[in-house]
Design a protein around this motif. Structure first.
Motif, PDB file in Angstrom:
ATOM      1  N   LEU A  30       1.095  -1.646   0.015  1.00 25.44           N
ATOM      2  CA  LEU A  30       0.308   0.249  -0.163  1.00 25.44           C
ATOM      3  C   LEU A  30       0.972   1.532  -0.311  1.00 25.44           C
ATOM      4  O   LEU A  30       0.798   2.244  -0.848  1.00 25.44           O
ATOM      5  CB  LEU A  30      -0.904   0.342   1.026  1.00 25.44           C
ATOM      6  CG  LEU A  30      -1.832   1.081   1.143  1.00 25.44           C
ATOM      7  CD1 LEU A  30      -3.270   1.199   0.661  1.00 25.44           C
ATOM      8  CD2 LEU A  30      -2.466   1.563   2.669  1.00 25.44           C
ATOM      9  N   LEU A  31       2.019   1.553   0.808  1.00 24.77           N
ATOM     10  CA  LEU A  31       2.745   2.252   0.361  1.00 24.77           C
ATOM     11  C   LEU A  31       3.484   2.494  -0.134  1.00 24.77           C
ATOM     12  O   LEU A  31       3.468   4.069  -0.920  1.00 24.77           O
ATOM     13  CB  LEU A  31       3.440   2.539   1.993  1.00 24.77           C
ATOM     14  CG  LEU A  31       3.018   2.302   3.712  1.00 24.77           C
ATOM     15  CD1 LEU A  31       4.883   1.636   4.290  1.00 24.77           C
ATOM     16  CD2 LEU A  31       2.367   3.826   3.812  1.00 24.77           C
ATOM     17  N   ASP A  32       4.096   1.621  -1.283  1.00 27.12           N
ATOM     18  CA  ASP A  32       4.358   1.554  -2.134  1.00 27.12           C
ATOM     19  C   ASP A  32       3.403   2.366  -3.308  1.00 27.12           C
ATOM     20  O   ASP A  32       3.437   3.434  -4.176  1.00 27.12           O
ATOM     21  CB  ASP A  32       5.053   0.234  -3.153  1.00 27.12           C
ATOM     22  CG  ASP A  32       6.217  -0.194  -1.948  1.00 27.12           C
ATOM     23  OD1 ASP A  32       6.690   1.264  -0.957  1.00 27.12           O
ATOM     24  OD2 ASP A  32       6.598  -1.075  -1.692  1.00 27.12           O
ATOM     25  N   LEU A  33       2.125   2.117  -3.504  1.00 29.53           N
ATOM     26  CA  LEU A  33       1.711   2.744  -3.873  1.00 29.53           C
ATOM     27  C   LEU A  33       0.895   3.422  -4.284  1.00 29.53           C
ATOM     28  O   LEU A  33       0.668   4.185  -5.418  1.00 29.53           O
ATOM     29  CB  LEU A  33      -0.192   1.011  -4.488  1.00 29.53           C
ATOM     30  CG  LEU A  33      -1.293   1.683  -4.673  1.00 29.53           C
ATOM     31  CD1 LEU A  33      -1.034   1.453  -6.499  1.00 29.53           C
ATOM     32  CD2 LEU A  33      -2.424   0.904  -5.030  1.00 29.53           C
ATOM     33  N   LEU A  34       0.947   3.866  -2.798  1.00 27.92           N
ATOM     34  CA  LEU A  34       0.248   5.635  -2.304  1.00 27.92           C
ATOM     35  C   LEU A  34       1.785   6.533  -2.204  1.00 27.92           C
ATOM     36  O   LEU A  34       1.377   7.315  -2.313  1.00 27.92           O
ATOM     37  CB  LEU A  34      -0.295   5.737  -1.344  1.00 27.92           C
ATOM     38  CG  LEU A  34      -1.795   4.932  -1.315  1.00 27.92           C
ATOM     39  CD1 LEU A  34      -2.255   5.697  -0.012  1.00 27.92           C
ATOM     40  CD2 LEU A  34      -2.333   5.414  -2.451  1.00 27.92           C
ATOM     41  N   HIS A  35       3.008   5.131  -2.818  1.00 26.54           N
ATOM     42  CA  HIS A  35       4.273   6.558  -2.638  1.00 26.54           C
ATOM     43  C   HIS A  35       3.690   7.014  -0.632  1.00 26.54           C
ATOM     44  O   HIS A  35       4.702   8.549  -1.047  1.00 26.54           O
ATOM     45  CB  HIS A  35       4.327   7.343  -3.974  1.00 26.54           C
ATOM     46  CG  HIS A  35       4.516   7.136  -5.248  1.00 26.54           C
ATOM     47  ND1 HIS A  35       4.938   6.454  -5.730  1.00 26.54           N
ATOM     48  CD2 HIS A  35       3.048   7.404  -5.991  1.00 26.54           C
ATOM     49  CE1 HIS A  35       5.257   5.520  -7.035  1.00 26.54           C
ATOM     50  NE2 HIS A  35       4.357   6.589  -7.460  1.00 26.54           N
ATOM     51  N   ASN A  83      -2.925  -9.890   0.142  1.00 25.50           N
ATOM     52  CA  ASN A  83      -2.930  -9.221  -1.103  1.00 25.50           C
ATOM     53  C   ASN A  83      -2.310  -7.938  -1.469  1.00 25.50           C
ATOM     54  O   ASN A  83      -1.938  -6.807  -1.720  1.00 25.50           O
ATOM     55  CB  ASN A  83      -4.605  -8.442  -0.405  1.00 25.50           C
ATOM     56  CG  ASN A  83      -5.761  -7.388  -1.320  1.00 25.50           C
ATOM     57  OD1 ASN A  83      -5.459  -7.415  -2.790  1.00 25.50           O
ATOM     58  ND2 ASN A  83      -5.379  -6.173  -0.705  1.00 25.50           N
ATOM     59  N   ALA A  84      -1.145  -9.073  -1.320  1.00 25.66           N
ATOM     60  CA  ALA A  84       0.037  -7.839  -1.773  1.00 25.66           C
ATOM     61  C   ALA A  84       0.640  -6.814  -1.533  1.00 25.66           C
ATOM     62  O   ALA A  84       1.524  -6.080  -1.437  1.00 25.66           O
ATOM     63  CB  ALA A  84       0.424  -7.580  -3.435  1.00 25.66           C
ATOM     64  N   GLY A  85       0.045  -6.921  -0.009  1.00 26.20           N
ATOM     65  CA  GLY A  85       0.371  -5.611   1.023  1.00 26.20           C
ATOM     66  C   GLY A  85      -0.348  -4.417   1.065  1.00 26.20           C
ATOM     67  O   GLY A  85       0.057  -4.060   1.100  1.00 26.20           O
ATOM     68  N   ARG A  86      -1.283  -4.899  -0.336  1.00 24.27           N
ATOM     69  CA  ARG A  86      -2.008  -3.368  -0.465  1.00 24.27           C
ATOM     70  C   ARG A  86      -3.402  -3.342   0.611  1.00 24.27           C
ATOM     71  O   ARG A  86      -4.563  -3.765   0.731  1.00 24.27           O
ATOM     72  CB  ARG A  86      -2.748  -3.226  -2.229  1.00 24.27           C
ATOM     73  CG  ARG A  86      -1.502  -2.910  -3.111  1.00 24.27           C
ATOM     74  CD  ARG A  86      -1.937  -3.293  -4.832  1.00 24.27           C
ATOM     75  NE  ARG A  86      -0.809  -3.063  -5.159  1.00 24.27           N
ATOM     76  CZ  ARG A  86      -0.973  -2.237  -6.751  1.00 24.27           C
ATOM     77  NH1 ARG A  86      -2.497  -2.830  -7.169  1.00 24.27           N
ATOM     78  NH2 ARG A  86       0.007  -1.884  -7.310  1.00 24.27           N
TER      79      ARG A  86
END
Length: 760
Positions: A527-532, A561-564
């Motif tokens: 999630l952190l990677d997705l939202l930067h 959930n792939a960490g998301r």
């Protein structure tokens, strides 16, 4: 040519064990690289083939029933649309197995996202309760055409008419509902609809999702899934297994190349007079180089061909996922090219390292150069002289001095032996990390062992009382999970509310702190990677038409959930939407409780109203990794054994010059043998210490990097137990001593005339 063959034959007879180990090590390396290639093909190609044959949708949008989806068909870049299809969330049972499913009302086989029948036939209007199951769901239920499935809580039943493959995400208990195609009349309690978009350019998926959500309205879009997510779910752990095999295979290949280089270099130093004689009788430098090159290329070629032949003939018979991967890979178009390219590349790399070492043999002058008169280890150092003054055993002191005399040659030997030991340390770390997922899942992001869903009876309070009545249940945490649109509206994430502020669900944090106050949450790395974003940021997401703003105060290890995933308390979600109620319960069990037995007991106690299943552990799909790691350790041990034999041969050969001097000062053959054994053992000890000092940090970085790329996040790496490291170091040292004892004893007991001829 005859002289060259005689030389090669004589060298083979002298070093038969080393040649055998080189052949076996090469075979193991090539086999691991071929299995890695097969796993990569197995992970990608079957799904890609299914997606192409089914004309899979690049985007699936789940919306409310009232959403007007006709506008998305007119968007630029959308070439075809599937649906909209009415959907219903339900639970089906077969042979005592329950599964959450999505009934999708499909009147006719669609042109986009078309199910590929593998058994049975498509839906027949004459059978209104007939369904077609997606193949992964059918396997989980052990269902086949003709079986009857019940819907608990209702009097409804459905009949399986067919089983079909699909490019949609496969069924995963507790995470992804199974897909069931049914006639529209069978979808009675419609909870929404789904529409699929096929794009002209798959690279524009995020932009297409953003435009589609804008046209439809964020308030009517409940969930978005893309073809990248489906591909990642289909690849599962196969790609990780391929990466592990490929990484260690390449590392072992480099270690083998260095071992061959060291073996040839040591052999050249021991045969300087023989090489000079070959030059004197007419051998050219090129012929001398070719002798060594062709000899070791023959070893490498024999091992590579054997590995390729065995993989091709018996690879598909290996039990489990590796055998399945080889079987599928053998039917792929690039199979023949890979089967020849991988062994060829390995042989060429070994040939390159062999050529670099053999080049030195071509530079040996035809007139033998007298060896230096000084001792091989150089003059005694101050610490060595002081140790002798303290009456320490002379064999021990001289052996340590010989091993650590500061020569570049000794350091190179230690470095070559360190590499395979370092890779073994990394492999043991991977094994330990995998074991920790099984033995201590609560420390790896899995604080609960069971998930329980109820069909509404009994009431929430009654369900909690029923669950906590079992003495093996330590705590029950109410929870809810909803799909939330991320900022930019390019995809959905999982927003979870588990536990309350009064009784929070414990989670392992890799960074930050636990969520305790209002609007506080912890997030996975994906999630952190997705939202930067990073810990400390405020993030905004949309659930239906309600915005949700949360303060990320910690990063949790999130294997699902792939960490998301962003997790907060159920109280926080209720503050934003008072209508939120618990949709499931997460159960934490007492130490020693068997999750499957507890699940069976709770299912029986619920009298058909509870759906209980164990929380998915990502390590469950990585069971083949144990056999992979064990095989890699064996290959690396062979490479280390080759290097040890090389080091022993060099130590014994160089010690022959000192035998006369040592005998002259009164040392016995046993003491002279002890010097060589101690020198070899010290070399192995130095390599083991260096391997642990370098391998443990490297293992942590590699495992955490893999965890970060998969969305789980850094912080999952585990070091091997100290006992394992001590056992590894002891095995290296004791093995070196045992291997060195016999050749050192033979050299120490040689006749004086033989010793004089060796040093003359």
């Amino acid at each position: 040519m005859r002289a060259a063959l005689r030389w090669a034959h004589s060298d083979l007879r002298t070093h038969r064990g080393e040649a055998l180990f080189l052949v076996l090590a090469t075979a193991g390396i090539v086999a691991s690289l071929l299995f890695a290639t097969a796993l990569f093909g197995y992970a990608t190609n079957p799904w890609q083939r299914t997606f192409a044959e089914a004309r899979g949708a690049h985007v699936w949008l789940h919306t409310t029933p009232a959403a007007d989806t006709r506008a998305v068909a007119r968007l630029d870049g959308v070439t075809a649309v599937a649906g909209p299809y009415r959907t219903e969330s339900a639970t089906v049972t077969a042979r005592g197995t329950r599964a959450a499913v999505e009934l999708r009302g499909t009147p006719r086989p669609p042109s986009v996202g078309r199910p590929l029948l593998t058994a049975g036939h498509w839906l027949d209007p004459a059978v209104p309760d007939g369904v077609v199951l997606e193949s992964s769901l059918a396997r989980a239920l052990l269902a086949e055409p003709g079986d009857t499935l019940a819907l608990p809580g209702t009097a409804r039943t459905v009949t399986v008419e067919g089983v079909a493959d699909s490019a949609d995400p496969p069924y995963r208990p507790g995470e992804q509902p199974g897909l069931v195609w049914a006639l529209p009349s069978a979808v009675r309690a419609s909870g929404g609809q789904v529409v699929g978009l096929r794009l002209d350019d798959p690279a524009d998926t995020d932009y297409a999702v953003q435009r589609a959500v804008t046209v439809l309205g964020a308030g009517v879009v409940g969930e978005v899934s893309t073809w990248q997510q489906a591909r990642a779910a289909a690849q599962g752990e196969n790609r990780l297994l391929g990466q592990v095999l490929g990484l260690f295979g390449l590392g072992a290949l480099i270690a083998a190349g260095f071992a061959v280089h060291g073996a040839i270099a040591t052999r050249i130093r021991g045969h300087l007079r023989d090489l000079s004689v070959l030059k004197a009788i007419g051998f050219t430098p090129g012929q001398v180089v070719r002798i060594f090159l062709l000899q070791h290329l023959a070893y490498a070629l024999l091992g590579a061909v054997a590995a390729a032949a065995l993989t091709e003939a018996l690879g598909s018979r290996v039990p489990g996922r590796l055998g399945d991967a080889v079987g599928v890979w053998q039917g792929l178009p690039g199979h023949t090219v890979a089967l020849s390219a991988v062994p060829t590349g390995a042989v060429l790399f070994i040939g390159l390292t062999t050529g670099l070492a053999a080049w030195r043999a071509g530079r040996v002058p035809p007139v033998p150069v007298p060896r230096p008169a000084g001792p091989a280890g150089g003059r005694l150092t101050g610490p060595a002289r002081r140790a002798l003054g303290l009456r320490l055993p002379a064999a021990l002191v001289l052996g340590c001095h010989k091993a650590f005399a500061g020569r570049g040659r000794s350091l190179a030997t230690v470095a070559r032996l360190t590499l395979p030991l370092l890779l073994i340390v990394v492999a043991l770390s991977a094994w330990t990390t995998l074991d920790r997922f099984h033995s201590s899942p609560e420390r790896m992001g899995l604080p609960t062992a069971l998930t329980v869903r109820s069909d509404g009876a009994p009431s929430p309070s009654g369900t909690r009382a029923l669950l906590t009545r079992d003495p093996r249940v330590a705590a029950a945490y109410p929870g809810v999970e909803v799909a939330a649109l991320v900022p930019g509206q390019t995809g959905t994430i999982a927003l979870r509310g588990i536990g309350t502020r009064a009784e929070p669900c414990p989670r392992v944090l890799a960074e930050g702190r636990a969520a305790r106050g209002p609007d506080e949450a912890v997030a996975g790395q994906g999630l952190l990677d997705l939202l930067h974003a990073r810990v400390g940021d405020w993030v905004r997401m949309t659930v239906g038409d309600r915005p949700q703003i949360l303060h990320i105060v910690g990063r949790s290890i999130e294997p699902q959930n792939a960490g998301r995933v962003v997790t907060t308390s159920l109280d926080t979600l209720r503050e934003n939407d008072p209508g939120v109620s618990a949709a499931f319960w997460e159960l934490r069990l007492r130490p020693g409780a068997d999750p499957r037995r507890v699940a069976a007991a709770l299912t029986a106690a619920g009298r058909g109203h509870l759906d209980v299943h164990p929380v998915t552990n990502p390590a469950d799909g990585l069971s083949p990794l144990r056999a992979v790691v064990a095989g890699l350790i064996a290959v690396l041990a062979l490479i280390g054994l080759v290097e040890l034999l090389t080091a022993i041969g060099g130590t014994v050969r160089e010690g022959e010059r000192d035998v006369l001097a040592l005998r002259a000062i009164g040392m016995s053959p046993r003491q002279i043998t002890g010097i060589a054994v101690t020198a070899t053992s010290c070399t192995a000890l130095a390599a083991a210490v260096a391997a642990m000092a370098l391998g443990l940090p490297l293992a942590r970085r590699l495992i955490d990097a893999q965890g970060g790329s998969s969305g789980i996040g850094a912080g999952i790496a585990q070091y091997p137990a100290p006992g394992q490291l001590v056992l590894l170091g002891s095995a290296a040292v004791l093995g070196a001593a045992a291997l060195a004892a016999l050749p050192a004893a033979r050299a120490a007991r040689r006749r004086l005339a033989d010793t004089l001829s060796a040093v003359g």
